[in-house]
Write an enzyme that holds these catalytic residues in place. Structure first.
Site, PDB file in Angstrom:
ATOM      1  N   PHE A  10       3.239   6.001 -13.678  1.00 43.24           N
ATOM      2  CA  PHE A  10       1.785   5.933 -13.487  1.00 43.24           C
ATOM      3  C   PHE A  10       1.424   6.706 -12.228  1.00 43.24           C
ATOM      4  CE2 PHE A  10       3.851   2.260 -11.568  1.00 43.24           C
ATOM      5  CZ  PHE A  10       3.298   2.168 -10.310  1.00 43.24           C
ATOM      6  N   GLY A  11       0.146   6.826 -11.955  1.00 41.99           N
ATOM      7  CA  GLY A  11      -0.296   7.520 -10.747  1.00 41.99           C
ATOM      8  C   GLY A  11       0.081   8.993 -10.756  1.00 41.99           C
ATOM      9  N   ASP A  13       0.879  -1.163   0.000  1.00 39.86           N
ATOM     10  CA  ASP A  13       0.000   0.000   0.000  1.00 39.86           C
ATOM     11  C   ASP A  13       0.914   1.210   0.000  1.00 39.86           C
ATOM     12  OD1 ASP A  13      -2.784   0.869  -0.050  1.00 39.86           O
ATOM     13  OD2 ASP A  13      -2.305   1.879   1.814  1.00 39.86           O
ATOM     14  N   ARG A  52       8.514   2.511  -3.626  1.00 41.46           N
ATOM     15  CA  ARG A  52       8.183   1.092  -3.773  1.00 41.46           C
ATOM     16  C   ARG A  52       9.443   0.283  -4.040  1.00 41.46           C
ATOM     17  NH1 ARG A  52       4.748   1.830  -7.086  1.00 41.46           N
ATOM     18  NH2 ARG A  52       3.031   2.035  -5.612  1.00 41.46           N
TER      19      ARG A  52
END
Length: 201
Positions: free
Chosen positions: A151-152, A71, A188
């Site tokens: 992305f995001g 997450d 990440r």
């Protein structure tokens, strides 16, 4: 040597690709749907760790196989840490990142403090035991979208670094640097590298 299979509790193709590139030498990273898990896990936790565990635990309970989940989200100082754990659905439950970006840019209008960071928590269930690995990437929010990679929120996030030890003097966004460089500095990536070290130890 034949690679082991490790299930990643996500349907996000960008995350799968990133994890595969980092863990791929020893592990074949398989998405949840490909492993036969299609349940939409409700993220009701109060932290990134809570939500990561909810997803990995649900998959493990259903399939009984080693798995991990993550997450992650964007924290903006001028927005009191928002969007935080609500990053994916900041502008609505349909998880439209174009709308999410529009909302952040709108809320940041006129603000001079643009410091922000991405955070990530990876939750691993390995041989029935739970483990957690955290990553963070410091930076700031740009004034407009730049770049077409990633992305995001990547098009509006300007990281402090473009590679380990290399300052971002050109103020590139995460969407402007290569996938290889992003995978060396991202929140990440940091958490996945810690996961990889654990699995390879």
């Amino acid at each position: 040597m034949e690679r082991q299979s490790l299930i990643f509790a996500t349907g996000n193709k960008g995350k799968l690709k990133e994890a595969g590139e980092i863990l791929g030498e020893k592990f074949e990273v398989i998405g949840a749907a490909a492993a036969g898990f299609t349940e939409e896990v409700e993220e009701t936790g109060q932290s990134f760790q809570d939500n990561a565990l909810l997803k990995s635990q649900a998959l493990y309970d259903a399939l009984g196989k080693d798995c991990f989940s993550d997450d992650s989200g964007l924290e903006v100082d001028a927005l009191d840490g928002a969007p935080g754990i609500y990053s994916a659905r900041y502008a609505g439950e349909d998880k439209d990142f174009e709308c999410n970006i529009d909302k952040v840019l709108s809320q940041m209008e006129g603000k001079t403090d643009r410091r922000a960071r991405f955070r990530c928590c990876v939750s691993l269930i390995w041989k029935g035991e739970r483990y957690f690995f955290d990553g963070k990437l410091e930076g700031e929010i740009g004034y407009a979208r730049k770049g077409h990679n990633g992305f995001g929120y990547d098009p509006i996030f300007i990281p402090d670094w473009v590679a380990p030890g290399v300052a971002n003097t050109e103020r590139l966004t995460l969407a402007e640097i290569s996938a290889e460089d992003k995978n060396r500095i991202s929140h990440r990536a940091e958490a996945l590298f810690l996961l990889s070290e654990f699995l390879n130890a």
